[in-house]
Design a protein around this motif. Structure first.
Motif, PDB file in Angstrom:
ATOM      1  N   ASP A  86       1.051  -1.028   0.077  1.00  0.00           N
ATOM      2  CA  ASP A  86       0.052   0.019   0.012  1.00  0.00           C
ATOM      3  C   ASP A  86       0.843   1.294   0.064  1.00  0.00           C
ATOM      4  OD1 ASP A  86      -1.729   2.178   0.545  1.00  0.00           O
ATOM      5  OD2 ASP A  86      -2.283   1.181   2.337  1.00  0.00           O
ATOM      6  N   LEU A  87       1.246   1.910  -1.198  1.00  0.00           N
ATOM      7  CA  LEU A  87       2.078   2.903  -1.194  1.00  0.00           C
ATOM      8  C   LEU A  87       2.093   4.010  -0.432  1.00  0.00           C
ATOM      9  CD1 LEU A  87       2.817   3.005  -5.311  1.00  0.00           C
ATOM     10  CD2 LEU A  87       4.179   1.861  -3.662  1.00  0.00           C
ATOM     11  N   PHE A  88       0.979   4.479  -0.016  1.00  0.00           N
ATOM     12  CA  PHE A  88       0.500   5.442   0.656  1.00  0.00           C
ATOM     13  C   PHE A  88       0.155   5.206   1.889  1.00  0.00           C
ATOM     14  CE2 PHE A  88       0.110   6.871  -3.843  1.00  0.00           C
ATOM     15  CZ  PHE A  88       1.051   7.781  -3.773  1.00  0.00           C
ATOM     16  N   SER A  89       0.070   3.803   2.577  1.00  0.00           N
ATOM     17  CA  SER A  89      -0.404   3.510   3.722  1.00  0.00           C
ATOM     18  C   SER A  89      -1.779   3.690   3.917  1.00  0.00           C
ATOM     19  CB  SER A  89       0.808   3.758   4.724  1.00  0.00           C
ATOM     20  OG  SER A  89       1.857   3.325   4.701  1.00  0.00           O
ATOM     21  N   VAL A  90      -2.566   4.029   3.166  1.00  0.00           N
ATOM     22  CA  VAL A  90      -3.900   4.223   3.553  1.00  0.00           C
ATOM     23  C   VAL A  90      -4.719   3.003   4.270  1.00  0.00           C
ATOM     24  CG1 VAL A  90      -6.167   4.670   2.403  1.00  0.00           C
ATOM     25  CG2 VAL A  90      -4.016   5.906   1.485  1.00  0.00           C
ATOM     26  N   GLY A  91      -4.442   2.033   3.797  1.00  0.00           N
ATOM     27  CA  GLY A  91      -4.992   0.698   4.394  1.00  0.00           C
ATOM     28  C   GLY A  91      -4.497   0.539   5.530  1.00  0.00           C
ATOM     29  N   SER A  92      -3.410   1.159   6.193  1.00  0.00           N
ATOM     30  CA  SER A  92      -2.893   0.831   7.329  1.00  0.00           C
ATOM     31  C   SER A  92      -3.184   1.706   8.662  1.00  0.00           C
ATOM     32  CB  SER A  92      -1.291   1.191   7.332  1.00  0.00           C
ATOM     33  OG  SER A  92      -0.649   0.302   6.409  1.00  0.00           O
ATOM     34  N   THR A  93      -4.087   2.991   8.104  1.00  0.00           N
ATOM     35  CA  THR A  93      -4.759   3.718   9.044  1.00  0.00           C
ATOM     36  C   THR A  93      -6.070   3.105   9.702  1.00  0.00           C
ATOM     37  OG1 THR A  93      -6.114   4.819   7.358  1.00  0.00           O
ATOM     38  CG2 THR A  93      -3.864   5.647   7.549  1.00  0.00           C
ATOM     39  N   LEU A 109      -9.472   8.326  -0.242  1.00  0.00           N
ATOM     40  CA  LEU A 109      -8.245   8.368  -0.481  1.00  0.00           C
ATOM     41  C   LEU A 109      -7.959   7.348  -1.511  1.00  0.00           C
ATOM     42  CD1 LEU A 109      -6.275   9.558   2.875  1.00  0.00           C
ATOM     43  CD2 LEU A 109      -6.484  10.954   0.640  1.00  0.00           C
ATOM     44  N   GLU A 110      -8.304   6.124  -0.973  1.00  0.00           N
ATOM     45  CA  GLU A 110      -8.024   4.976  -1.871  1.00  0.00           C
ATOM     46  C   GLU A 110      -8.484   5.267  -3.463  1.00  0.00           C
ATOM     47  OE1 GLU A 110      -9.883   1.605   0.073  1.00  0.00           O
ATOM     48  OE2 GLU A 110      -8.274   1.492   1.515  1.00  0.00           O
ATOM     49  N   GLY A 111      -9.580   5.946  -3.664  1.00  0.00           N
ATOM     50  CA  GLY A 111     -10.065   6.271  -5.047  1.00  0.00           C
ATOM     51  C   GLY A 111      -9.177   7.058  -5.625  1.00  0.00           C
ATOM     52  N   VAL A 112      -8.723   8.381  -4.787  1.00  0.00           N
ATOM     53  CA  VAL A 112      -7.944   9.569  -5.374  1.00  0.00           C
ATOM     54  C   VAL A 112      -6.513   8.977  -5.657  1.00  0.00           C
ATOM     55  CG1 VAL A 112      -6.859  11.662  -4.993  1.00  0.00           C
ATOM     56  CG2 VAL A 112      -9.223  11.323  -4.129  1.00  0.00           C
ATOM     57  N   LEU A 113      -5.960   8.110  -4.618  1.00  0.00           N
ATOM     58  CA  LEU A 113      -4.729   7.796  -4.982  1.00  0.00           C
ATOM     59  C   LEU A 113      -4.453   6.535  -5.815  1.00  0.00           C
ATOM     60  CD1 LEU A 113      -3.530   7.988  -1.302  1.00  0.00           C
ATOM     61  CD2 LEU A 113      -3.126   9.623  -3.280  1.00  0.00           C
ATOM     62  N   GLY A 114      -5.462   5.809  -5.988  1.00  0.00           N
ATOM     63  CA  GLY A 114      -5.666   4.598  -7.088  1.00  0.00           C
ATOM     64  C   GLY A 114      -4.929   5.128  -8.315  1.00  0.00           C
ATOM     65  N   ASN A 115      -5.383   6.343  -8.664  1.00  0.00           N
ATOM     66  CA  ASN A 115      -5.227   6.715 -10.156  1.00  0.00           C
ATOM     67  C   ASN A 115      -3.745   7.218 -10.170  1.00  0.00           C
ATOM     68  OD1 ASN A 115      -7.728   6.724 -11.086  1.00  0.00           O
ATOM     69  ND2 ASN A 115      -8.034   8.756 -10.506  1.00  0.00           N
ATOM     70  N   ALA A 116      -3.259   7.376  -9.067  1.00  0.00           N
ATOM     71  CA  ALA A 116      -1.442   7.824  -9.047  1.00  0.00           C
ATOM     72  C   ALA A 116      -1.017   6.468  -8.917  1.00  0.00           C
ATOM     73  CB  ALA A 116      -1.344   8.453  -7.820  1.00  0.00           C
ATOM     74  N   ILE A 117      -1.325   5.441  -8.118  1.00  0.00           N
ATOM     75  CA  ILE A 117      -0.798   4.250  -8.259  1.00  0.00           C
ATOM     76  C   ILE A 117      -0.894   3.613  -9.778  1.00  0.00           C
ATOM     77  CG2 ILE A 117      -0.707   1.709  -7.504  1.00  0.00           C
ATOM     78  CD1 ILE A 117      -1.947   3.122  -4.552  1.00  0.00           C
ATOM     79  N   ASP A 118      -1.923   3.692 -10.274  1.00  0.00           N
ATOM     80  CA  ASP A 118      -2.132   3.117 -11.739  1.00  0.00           C
ATOM     81  C   ASP A 118      -0.940   3.905 -12.600  1.00  0.00           C
ATOM     82  OD1 ASP A 118      -3.914   1.341 -10.891  1.00  0.00           O
ATOM     83  OD2 ASP A 118      -5.668   2.648 -11.790  1.00  0.00           O
ATOM     84  N   ALA A 119      -0.814   5.031 -12.342  1.00  0.00           N
ATOM     85  CA  ALA A 119       0.003   5.874 -13.361  1.00  0.00           C
ATOM     86  C   ALA A 119       1.488   5.403 -13.068  1.00  0.00           C
ATOM     87  CB  ALA A 119      -0.174   7.290 -13.129  1.00  0.00           C
TER      88      ALA A 119
END
Length: 149
Positions: A86-93, A109-119
């Protein structure tokens, strides 16, 4: 900060720079500026991913398992991770479910950051180890025919 990806890329670049020559984990560790145990642990991951192979015995060491042109940085990234991270540790919160904001923050955050991870994954998949080697070649002295530890 996790350096596994950078060290794994360094290891593979060193092996690509020394084609057909088995390289010891001590030499790779010296080049990467890390401990041989770190290199040996990463080698296990890289071997499982089919990126490197080992030769045992005198003069043994590690070699690339396939051409540098067939190894992408996404392959390296995936191999270097202990698990899909989990690159941004969102799931760890652990937000407060009794708070209106807390209830929806993780999903947002998972929705917003998902695009960054895909990119990021798309960008890593577009770069091969061979391309990294070409970029390194522009920075290596001309008298440097092969990697040295």
């Amino acid at each position: 900060m996790n350096t596994r990806f950078a060290v794994a890329t360094h290891i593979l670049a060193y092996l690509a720079h020394s084609p057909g020559q088995p390289v010891s984990s001590d030499v790779l560790a010296s080049s990467a500026g890390t401990h041989p145990v770190v290199v040996r642990r990463l080698m296990g991951n890289l071997r499982e991913a089919g990126l490197v192979q080992s030769q045992r015995g005198a003069g043994g060491g590690t070699l690339l398992a396939r051409p540098a042109s067939e190894i992408t940085l996404l392959d390296v990234f995936r191999a270097a991770q202990e698990k899909e991270t989990d690159l941004f540790s969102v799931g760890s919160t652990n937000p407060n479910e009794n708070c209106d904001l807390g209830r929806v923050m993780q999903q947002t955050l998972e929705g917003v950051l998902g695009n960054a991870i895909d990119a990021m994954r798309t960008a890593l998949a577009a770069v091969t180890l061979d391309q990294v080697m070409q970029e390194l070649a522009t920075r290596l002295p001309e008298h440097c025919p092969k990697a040295t530890g």
